[in-house]
Design a protein around this motif. Structure first.
Motif, PDB file in Angstrom:
ATOM      1  N   TYR A 128      18.007  -1.741  -5.023  1.00 36.01           N
ATOM      2  CA  TYR A 128      18.874  -0.626  -4.642  1.00 36.01           C
ATOM      3  C   TYR A 128      19.472   0.085  -5.853  1.00 36.01           C
ATOM      4  O   TYR A 128      19.700   1.307  -5.805  1.00 36.01           O
ATOM      5  CB  TYR A 128      19.978  -1.093  -3.693  1.00 36.01           C
ATOM      6  N   GLU A 129      19.717  -0.647  -6.927  1.00 38.31           N
ATOM      7  CA  GLU A 129      20.214   0.022  -8.134  1.00 38.31           C
ATOM      8  C   GLU A 129      19.181   1.039  -8.619  1.00 38.31           C
ATOM      9  O   GLU A 129      19.529   2.117  -9.106  1.00 38.31           O
ATOM     10  CB  GLU A 129      20.522  -1.006  -9.230  1.00 38.31           C
ATOM     11  N   GLY A 130      17.891   0.676  -8.445  1.00 39.88           N
ATOM     12  CA  GLY A 130      16.835   1.618  -8.815  1.00 39.88           C
ATOM     13  C   GLY A 130      16.739   2.781  -7.833  1.00 39.88           C
ATOM     14  O   GLY A 130      16.578   3.936  -8.237  1.00 39.88           O
ATOM     15  N   LEU A 131      16.888   2.490  -6.546  1.00 39.89           N
ATOM     16  CA  LEU A 131      16.753   3.533  -5.522  1.00 39.89           C
ATOM     17  C   LEU A 131      17.868   4.571  -5.589  1.00 39.89           C
ATOM     18  O   LEU A 131      17.617   5.769  -5.477  1.00 39.89           O
ATOM     19  CB  LEU A 131      16.735   2.902  -4.133  1.00 39.89           C
ATOM     20  N   ILE A 132      19.110   4.116  -5.757  1.00 36.08           N
ATOM     21  CA  ILE A 132      20.215   5.080  -5.730  1.00 36.08           C
ATOM     22  C   ILE A 132      20.236   5.954  -6.985  1.00 36.08           C
ATOM     23  O   ILE A 132      20.913   6.984  -7.010  1.00 36.08           O
ATOM     24  CB  ILE A 132      21.584   4.386  -5.533  1.00 36.08           C
ATOM     25  N   ASP A 133      19.467   5.546  -8.017  1.00 32.85           N
ATOM     26  CA  ASP A 133      19.352   6.388  -9.209  1.00 32.85           C
ATOM     27  C   ASP A 133      18.400   7.560  -8.986  1.00 32.85           C
ATOM     28  O   ASP A 133      18.519   8.598  -9.642  1.00 32.85           O
ATOM     29  CB  ASP A 133      18.854   5.550 -10.404  1.00 32.85           C
ATOM     30  N   ILE A 134      17.437   7.379  -8.060  1.00 36.98           N
ATOM     31  CA  ILE A 134      16.421   8.417  -7.860  1.00 36.98           C
ATOM     32  C   ILE A 134      16.551   9.119  -6.507  1.00 36.98           C
ATOM     33  O   ILE A 134      15.838  10.081  -6.243  1.00 36.98           O
ATOM     34  CB  ILE A 134      14.997   7.829  -7.987  1.00 36.98           C
ATOM     35  N   SER A 135      17.441   8.636  -5.642  1.00 35.38           N
ATOM     36  CA  SER A 135      17.559   9.228  -4.301  1.00 35.38           C
ATOM     37  C   SER A 135      19.015   9.512  -3.960  1.00 35.38           C
ATOM     38  O   SER A 135      19.903   8.740  -4.300  1.00 35.38           O
ATOM     39  CB  SER A 135      16.957   8.273  -3.261  1.00 35.38           C
ATOM     40  N   ASP A 136      19.200  10.635  -3.265  1.00 34.52           N
ATOM     41  CA  ASP A 136      20.539  10.998  -2.793  1.00 34.52           C
ATOM     42  C   ASP A 136      20.647  10.785  -1.280  1.00 34.52           C
ATOM     43  O   ASP A 136      21.584  11.256  -0.658  1.00 34.52           O
ATOM     44  CB  ASP A 136      20.818  12.465  -3.142  1.00 34.52           C
ATOM     45  N   ASP A 137      19.686  10.045  -0.726  1.00 33.54           N
ATOM     46  CA  ASP A 137      19.640   9.789   0.703  1.00 33.54           C
ATOM     47  C   ASP A 137      20.846   8.933   1.112  1.00 33.54           C
ATOM     48  O   ASP A 137      21.047   7.835   0.592  1.00 33.54           O
ATOM     49  CB  ASP A 137      18.330   9.060   1.049  1.00 33.54           C
ATOM     50  N   VAL A 146       0.811  -1.222   0.000  1.00 35.00           N
ATOM     51  CA  VAL A 146       0.000   0.000   0.000  1.00 35.00           C
ATOM     52  C   VAL A 146       0.846   1.274   0.000  1.00 35.00           C
ATOM     53  O   VAL A 146       0.311   2.367  -0.135  1.00 35.00           O
ATOM     54  CB  VAL A 146      -0.959   0.023   1.217  1.00 35.00           C
ATOM     55  N   ARG A 147       2.147   1.112   0.174  1.00 31.95           N
ATOM     56  CA  ARG A 147       3.047   2.268   0.140  1.00 31.95           C
ATOM     57  C   ARG A 147       4.182   1.991  -0.836  1.00 31.95           C
ATOM     58  O   ARG A 147       4.812   0.944  -0.757  1.00 31.95           O
ATOM     59  CB  ARG A 147       3.645   2.545   1.525  1.00 31.95           C
ATOM     60  N   SER A 148       4.452   2.939  -1.693  1.00 27.11           N
ATOM     61  CA  SER A 148       5.513   2.732  -2.687  1.00 27.11           C
ATOM     62  C   SER A 148       6.606   3.790  -2.591  1.00 27.11           C
ATOM     63  O   SER A 148       7.416   3.930  -3.509  1.00 27.11           O
ATOM     64  CB  SER A 148       4.912   2.741  -4.105  1.00 27.11           C
ATOM     65  N   ASP A 149       6.631   4.539  -1.476  1.00 17.18           N
ATOM     66  CA  ASP A 149       7.653   5.575  -1.311  1.00 17.18           C
ATOM     67  C   ASP A 149       9.017   4.940  -1.063  1.00 17.18           C
ATOM     68  O   ASP A 149       9.117   3.766  -0.677  1.00 17.18           O
ATOM     69  CB  ASP A 149       7.283   6.509  -0.160  1.00 17.18           C
ATOM     70  N   SER A 150      10.060   5.721  -1.258  1.00 19.03           N
ATOM     71  CA  SER A 150      11.422   5.181  -1.147  1.00 19.03           C
ATOM     72  C   SER A 150      11.733   4.691   0.267  1.00 19.03           C
ATOM     73  O   SER A 150      12.472   3.722   0.441  1.00 19.03           O
ATOM     74  CB  SER A 150      12.448   6.236  -1.575  1.00 19.03           C
ATOM     75  N   ALA A 151      11.148   5.343   1.303  1.00 16.87           N
ATOM     76  CA  ALA A 151      11.400   4.918   2.686  1.00 16.87           C
ATOM     77  C   ALA A 151      10.862   3.508   2.933  1.00 16.87           C
ATOM     78  O   ALA A 151      11.515   2.684   3.584  1.00 16.87           O
ATOM     79  CB  ALA A 151      10.757   5.899   3.657  1.00 16.87           C
ATOM     80  N   THR A 152       9.673   3.229   2.386  1.00 19.45           N
ATOM     81  CA  THR A 152       9.086   1.888   2.559  1.00 19.45           C
ATOM     82  C   THR A 152       9.895   0.841   1.801  1.00 19.45           C
ATOM     83  O   THR A 152      10.151  -0.253   2.318  1.00 19.45           O
ATOM     84  CB  THR A 152       7.627   1.874   2.060  1.00 19.45           C
ATOM     85  N   ILE A 153      10.291   1.175   0.574  1.00 23.43           N
ATOM     86  CA  ILE A 153      11.123   0.251  -0.208  1.00 23.43           C
ATOM     87  C   ILE A 153      12.422  -0.030   0.533  1.00 23.43           C
ATOM     88  O   ILE A 153      12.889  -1.170   0.629  1.00 23.43           O
ATOM     89  CB  ILE A 153      11.418   0.839  -1.609  1.00 23.43           C
ATOM     90  N   HIS A 154      12.982   1.033   1.112  1.00 23.14           N
ATOM     91  CA  HIS A 154      14.236   0.920   1.868  1.00 23.14           C
ATOM     92  C   HIS A 154      14.062   0.009   3.092  1.00 23.14           C
ATOM     93  O   HIS A 154      14.874  -0.898   3.336  1.00 23.14           O
ATOM     94  CB  HIS A 154      14.679   2.316   2.287  1.00 23.14           C
ATOM     95  N   ASN A 155      12.994   0.228   3.861  1.00 21.33           N
ATOM     96  CA  ASN A 155      12.744  -0.586   5.056  1.00 21.33           C
ATOM     97  C   ASN A 155      12.496  -2.050   4.704  1.00 21.33           C
ATOM     98  O   ASN A 155      12.938  -2.952   5.414  1.00 21.33           O
ATOM     99  CB  ASN A 155      11.544  -0.031   5.831  1.00 21.33           C
TER     100      ASN A 155
END
Length: 374
Positions: free
Chosen positions: A208-217, A167-176
């Motif tokens: 993570y390859e997808g996440l680090i392309d869209i986030s600088d966190d 139900v959540r697709s934000d980067s924080a949820t994907i990360h957790n």
């Protein structure tokens, strides 16, 4: 910063006492609960663990007293409130090397979170909080050496987190979700299920390859580093070439160091260098960290660096002699700083596995434990 926060809390508590004494405060109990919680958190951040423990134990009594005197209070909110205290106490006792007390409060906290979740299982927030409690509990089972319960709780944690991800697709949820999946993958390794671990970690690499392309966190970047690092270790155990995974982990970690060069980022780089067989670089970095014996974290990372490097060196390699003695000395230093989880460094912490059957190391631990007992 935290010293100033503590001083302000002391002032606030004194004013609270005076106002209450003069009958000018209606909800002194709630104010005292909030101040006690803040004191505990502040002492923890200051590294004054024993003071933090006293505050959290006081908080436990205050909240129990408050809820006993207010029986009409929403029971679910009571469970959530108590789970917060249990979680803090579990963490404090874990830091103090008291696994039985830590596990006891961890179980109580998880029970409270489960009650809250069972009342509204379709709420993503409730699932996320129970998932987090189960993850913490699995780490406590790991310290206790109960690997079956560790795997059971971490698997349930991942299942709940997957519900949140639906139900959540934000980067924080994907990360957790990825963090919990990596924990399960590591535990599959410990159980000898290397193929299952490889499948899970490969999924994580793609995420993570997808996440680090869209986030600088930086947290996401740090977790990506850990994922590639863990994949390299799994590939090594499977007899596959781990160089690509370790190289990717190193390049991302150096990118992270460019943003934040601190003990933690240097320590992770050290683990990558040591595990990937870059012994000379790893020993040099370990030696650099080992020079600052006044810093517990630097001593700990230096010890880990020496140990992981030893695992890569052949028994006849002349470079083995010094890292062994230096690793033992660094562990002695972290004990001197207050680290007391002897079972972990003697048996269950795999970063020190190369020393677990070393006579000199075991004698040092026995001597240090005896000193603390005295």
């Amino acid at each position: 910063m935290y010293d100033k926060a503590r001083d302000k809390l002391l002032d606030a508590q004194q004013k609270l006492i005076e106002l209450n004494k003069n009958g000018k405060l209606n909800r002194a109990d709630i104010s005292q609960i909030n101040i006690t919680l803040a004191f505990g958190d502040t002492y923890k951040k200051l590294g004054k663990i024993e003071f933090a423990q006293l505050e959290f134990l006081k908080l436990l009594k205050l909240r129990k007293k408050y809820f006993a005197e207010n029986p009409d209070f929403d029971q679910l909110l009571v469970e959530a409130s108590m789970a917060e205290v249990y979680g803090r106490l579990s963490g404090i006792y874990s830091q103090r090397g008291k696994p039985e007390e830590s596990l006891c409060y961890g179980l109580l906290g998880t029970k409270s979170r489960r009650a809250f979740y069972n009342a509204s299982p379709n709420r993503a927030t409730n699932a996320a909080e129970l998932s987090g409690a189960l993850t913490s509990l699995s780490l406590l089972y790991e310290k206790a050496g109960d690997f079956d319960k560790r795997f059971q709780t971490s698997t349930e944690s991942l299942e709940l987190q997957a519900k949140v991800a639906e139900v959540r697709s934000d980067s924080a949820t994907i990360h957790n979700t990825a963090l919990k999946q990596r924990i399960v993958a590591k535990q599959c390794v410990a159980r000898g299920k290397l193929d299952e671990a490889k499948r899970l970690i490969d999924d994580l690499v793609r995420a993570y390859e997808g996440l680090i392309d869209i986030s600088d966190d930086q947290r996401i970047l740090g977790s990506a580093v850990n994922t590639f690092y863990e994949r390299g270790k799994i590939e090594k155990r499977l007899g596959l070439d781990p160089n690509q995974s370790f190289d990717r982990a190193e390049s991302l970690q150096r990118r992270l160091i460019d943003k934040s060069d601190n003990i933690e980022t240097q320590g992770m780089l050290l683990k990558i260098l040591a595990s990937s067989g870059k012994a000379d670089e790893a020993i040099t970095l370990s030696d650099t960290l080992a020079q600052v014996t006044s810093n517990e974290r630097k001593c700990a990372y230096a010890a880990v660096g020496y140990c992981l490097t030893l695992e890569q060196l052949a028994k006849e390699d002349p470079r083995r002699d010094q890292p062994i003695s230096k690793a033992i000395e660094m562990v002695r230093q972290i004990i001197g700083h207050g680290y007391q989880d002897f079972r972990a460094i003697r048996e269950t912490d795999l970063d020190f596995a190369v020393l677990h059957d070393h006579d000199g190391y075991l004698k040092m631990l026995a001597d240090e434990e005896a000193k603390l007992a005295d």
